[in-house]
Scaffold this motif. Sequence first.
Motif, PDB file in Angstrom:
ATOM      1  N   ILE A 196       0.861  -1.180   0.000  1.00 45.65           N
ATOM      2  CA  ILE A 196       0.000   0.000   0.000  1.00 45.65           C
ATOM      3  C   ILE A 196       0.898   1.231   0.000  1.00 45.65           C
ATOM      4  CG2 ILE A 196      -1.764   1.261   1.278  1.00 45.65           C
ATOM      5  CD1 ILE A 196      -2.361  -1.572   2.597  1.00 45.65           C
ATOM      6  N   PRO A 197       0.814   2.072  -1.038  1.00 41.81           N
ATOM      7  CA  PRO A 197       1.646   3.284  -1.062  1.00 41.81           C
ATOM      8  C   PRO A 197       1.144   4.306  -0.046  1.00 41.81           C
ATOM      9  CG  PRO A 197       0.228   3.211  -2.981  1.00 41.81           C
ATOM     10  CD  PRO A 197       0.004   1.930  -2.226  1.00 41.81           C
ATOM     11  N   SER A 198       2.079   4.977   0.601  1.00 47.08           N
ATOM     12  CA  SER A 198       1.730   6.019   1.569  1.00 47.08           C
ATOM     13  C   SER A 198       2.196   7.389   1.107  1.00 47.08           C
ATOM     14  CB  SER A 198       2.353   5.708   2.933  1.00 47.08           C
ATOM     15  OG  SER A 198       1.861   4.494   3.434  1.00 47.08           O
ATOM     16  N   GLY A 199       2.881   7.432  -0.035  1.00 45.32           N
ATOM     17  CA  GLY A 199       3.364   8.695  -0.585  1.00 45.32           C
ATOM     18  C   GLY A 199       4.827   8.933  -0.255  1.00 45.32           C
ATOM     19  N   GLY A 200       5.513   9.612  -1.144  1.00 42.86           N
ATOM     20  CA  GLY A 200       6.905   9.978  -0.921  1.00 42.86           C
ATOM     21  C   GLY A 200       7.860   8.806  -0.841  1.00 42.86           C
ATOM     22  N   ILE A 205       7.224   5.928   0.481  1.00 38.73           N
ATOM     23  CA  ILE A 205       6.953   5.128   1.682  1.00 38.73           C
ATOM     24  C   ILE A 205       5.781   4.199   1.376  1.00 38.73           C
ATOM     25  CG2 ILE A 205       6.254   5.190   4.100  1.00 38.73           C
ATOM     26  CD1 ILE A 205       7.658   7.915   4.278  1.00 38.73           C
ATOM     27  N   PHE A 206       5.938   2.939   1.782  1.00 40.09           N
ATOM     28  CA  PHE A 206       4.946   1.912   1.510  1.00 40.09           C
ATOM     29  C   PHE A 206       4.714   1.069   2.755  1.00 40.09           C
ATOM     30  CE2 PHE A 206       7.007   3.036  -2.375  1.00 40.09           C
ATOM     31  CZ  PHE A 206       6.007   3.021  -3.326  1.00 40.09           C
ATOM     32  N   GLU A 207       3.571   0.418   2.784  1.00 40.69           N
ATOM     33  CA  GLU A 207       3.288  -0.567   3.824  1.00 40.69           C
ATOM     34  C   GLU A 207       3.167  -1.916   3.131  1.00 40.69           C
ATOM     35  OE1 GLU A 207      -0.001  -1.725   7.241  1.00 40.69           O
ATOM     36  OE2 GLU A 207      -0.272   0.104   6.091  1.00 40.69           O
ATOM     37  N   ALA A 208       3.962  -2.889   3.580  1.00 41.40           N
ATOM     38  CA  ALA A 208       3.894  -4.254   3.040  1.00 41.40           C
ATOM     39  C   ALA A 208       3.131  -5.099   4.047  1.00 41.40           C
ATOM     40  CB  ALA A 208       5.295  -4.804   2.830  1.00 41.40           C
ATOM     41  N   ARG A 209       2.087  -5.795   3.567  1.00 41.71           N
ATOM     42  CA  ARG A 209       1.227  -6.583   4.460  1.00 41.71           C
ATOM     43  C   ARG A 209       1.105  -8.024   3.989  1.00 41.71           C
ATOM     44  NH1 ARG A 209      -4.213  -3.022   5.477  1.00 41.71           N
ATOM     45  NH2 ARG A 209      -3.232  -1.306   6.602  1.00 41.71           N
ATOM     46  N   LEU A 210       1.064  -8.917   4.961  1.00 38.60           N
ATOM     47  CA  LEU A 210       0.787 -10.334   4.723  1.00 38.60           C
ATOM     48  C   LEU A 210       0.048 -10.833   5.948  1.00 38.60           C
ATOM     49  CD1 LEU A 210       1.178 -12.895   2.952  1.00 38.60           C
ATOM     50  CD2 LEU A 210       3.251 -13.327   4.250  1.00 38.60           C
ATOM     51  N   THR A 211      -1.199 -11.180   5.780  1.00 38.41           N
ATOM     52  CA  THR A 211      -2.103 -11.562   6.875  1.00 38.41           C
ATOM     53  C   THR A 211      -1.990 -10.558   8.020  1.00 38.41           C
ATOM     54  OG1 THR A 211      -0.539 -13.171   7.811  1.00 38.41           O
ATOM     55  CG2 THR A 211      -2.162 -14.003   6.246  1.00 38.41           C
ATOM     56  N   VAL A 253       8.048   0.429   4.735  1.00 39.62           N
ATOM     57  CA  VAL A 253       9.219   0.451   3.857  1.00 39.62           C
ATOM     58  C   VAL A 253       9.367   1.863   3.303  1.00 39.62           C
ATOM     59  CG1 VAL A 253      10.269  -0.481   1.768  1.00 39.62           C
ATOM     60  CG2 VAL A 253       8.863  -1.967   3.207  1.00 39.62           C
ATOM     61  N   ASP A 254      10.556   2.438   3.478  1.00 38.85           N
ATOM     62  CA  ASP A 254      10.876   3.754   2.929  1.00 38.85           C
ATOM     63  C   ASP A 254      11.985   3.559   1.905  1.00 38.85           C
ATOM     64  OD1 ASP A 254      11.780   6.311   2.329  1.00 38.85           O
ATOM     65  OD2 ASP A 254      11.664   7.011   4.408  1.00 38.85           O
ATOM     66  N   LEU A 255      11.632   3.632   0.636  1.00 39.61           N
ATOM     67  CA  LEU A 255      12.600   3.377  -0.427  1.00 39.61           C
ATOM     68  C   LEU A 255      13.660   4.469  -0.523  1.00 39.61           C
ATOM     69  CD1 LEU A 255      10.321   1.965  -3.266  1.00 39.61           C
ATOM     70  CD2 LEU A 255      11.624   0.729  -1.527  1.00 39.61           C
ATOM     71  N   GLN A 256      13.306   5.706  -0.169  1.00 37.96           N
ATOM     72  CA  GLN A 256      14.278   6.794  -0.225  1.00 37.96           C
ATOM     73  C   GLN A 256      15.399   6.603   0.803  1.00 37.96           C
ATOM     74  OE1 GLN A 256      14.037   9.264  -2.462  1.00 37.96           O
ATOM     75  NE2 GLN A 256      12.083   8.598  -3.280  1.00 37.96           N
ATOM     76  N   CYS A 260      15.168  -6.526   1.878  1.00 37.08           N
ATOM     77  CA  CYS A 260      14.395  -7.658   2.378  1.00 37.08           C
ATOM     78  C   CYS A 260      13.209  -7.913   1.447  1.00 37.08           C
ATOM     79  CB  CYS A 260      13.899  -7.357   3.798  1.00 37.08           C
ATOM     80  SG  CYS A 260      12.855  -5.873   3.871  1.00 37.08           S
ATOM     81  N   VAL A 261      12.448  -8.947   1.729  1.00 38.03           N
ATOM     82  CA  VAL A 261      11.306  -9.302   0.885  1.00 38.03           C
ATOM     83  C   VAL A 261      10.282  -8.161   0.858  1.00 38.03           C
ATOM     84  CG1 VAL A 261      10.018 -10.535   2.691  1.00 38.03           C
ATOM     85  CG2 VAL A 261       9.685 -11.156   0.292  1.00 38.03           C
ATOM     86  N   HIS A 262      10.131  -7.441   1.969  1.00 36.06           N
ATOM     87  CA  HIS A 262       9.165  -6.334   2.031  1.00 36.06           C
ATOM     88  C   HIS A 262       9.624  -5.187   1.131  1.00 36.06           C
ATOM     89  CE1 HIS A 262       9.824  -8.177   6.093  1.00 36.06           C
ATOM     90  NE2 HIS A 262       8.675  -8.698   5.706  1.00 36.06           N
ATOM     91  N   ALA A 263      10.937  -4.922   1.159  1.00 40.86           N
ATOM     92  CA  ALA A 263      11.486  -3.863   0.308  1.00 40.86           C
ATOM     93  C   ALA A 263      11.351  -4.238  -1.163  1.00 40.86           C
ATOM     94  CB  ALA A 263      12.947  -3.599   0.668  1.00 40.86           C
ATOM     95  N   ILE A 264      11.613  -5.490  -1.484  1.00 39.36           N
ATOM     96  CA  ILE A 264      11.485  -5.929  -2.881  1.00 39.36           C
ATOM     97  C   ILE A 264      10.038  -5.801  -3.342  1.00 39.36           C
ATOM     98  CG2 ILE A 264      11.649  -7.925  -4.419  1.00 39.36           C
ATOM     99  CD1 ILE A 264      14.184  -8.716  -2.843  1.00 39.36           C
ATOM    100  N   ALA A 265       9.099  -6.172  -2.476  1.00 32.46           N
ATOM    101  CA  ALA A 265       7.678  -6.024  -2.821  1.00 32.46           C
ATOM    102  C   ALA A 265       7.344  -4.555  -3.047  1.00 32.46           C
ATOM    103  CB  ALA A 265       6.802  -6.613  -1.717  1.00 32.46           C
ATOM    104  N   ALA A 266       7.872  -3.674  -2.198  1.00 42.00           N
ATOM    105  CA  ALA A 266       7.613  -2.240  -2.347  1.00 42.00           C
ATOM    106  C   ALA A 266       8.265  -1.694  -3.618  1.00 42.00           C
ATOM    107  CB  ALA A 266       8.121  -1.487  -1.114  1.00 42.00           C
ATOM    108  N   ILE A 267       9.484  -2.137  -3.909  1.00 40.01           N
ATOM    109  CA  ILE A 267      10.175  -1.695  -5.124  1.00 40.01           C
ATOM    110  C   ILE A 267       9.389  -2.122  -6.363  1.00 40.01           C
ATOM    111  CG2 ILE A 267      12.235  -2.061  -6.555  1.00 40.01           C
ATOM    112  CD1 ILE A 267      13.806  -2.223  -3.820  1.00 40.01           C
TER     113      ILE A 267
END
Length: 188
Positions: free
Chosen positions: A129-133, A135-141, A147-150, A166-173
């Motif tokens: 889920i993108p949060s802007g700028g 920044i993302f939220e990675a969710r699983l159950t 995750v902050d890509l910047q 990590c897997v969360h960062a890869i999902a966000a990327i």
Amino acid sequence: MCSPYIYANFKKSYKGEEYKDLFWVAAGCTVEPEFISVMERLKAINVGAYEYLMSHNPSSWSRAYFCQDRACEAFENGVSESFNAMVVDARKRSLLTMLEMIRLSAPICPAIIKKLETFGEHYRSWSVIPSGGGIFEARLTYESYCVDLQSWYCSCRLWELSGIPCVHAIAAIQSAQSRGFHQSLVFK
């Protein structure tokens, strides 16, 4: 003190797969609440085992307490031994020949490529889920990570500890790239 050394002494008194598994899960935890939860499971099984491990400063053997600026997720402090084992044949040669033998053929070491491939197999399970700028939220159950890509940050701390997304960062990327936000997969 490093994890293998502490475990070698721990297993002299606390034998069995259950103790071994709980020790290595606790050593591999990247956040303190997860570490505490694993240690509570150990305490429920054997208070002595719990007290033994807690008497050995967890910041010396559990990633949950490692500094984030090292970009190394190793549990042990034997980097030179690992390097020497890898170059055993090459170190018998002249300097230039040795350097040619140990040069990596890829810009990324094979162990990191393998880790990224493993994470790549699992990133699709995570909803992002993108949060802007950036920044993302990675969710699983019931799990959720920021995750902050910047800043190359994930609240699981693995990216900061290892320097490898990590897997969360890869999902966000992947999610960011599909949305037109071009963030390259970079390492610290």
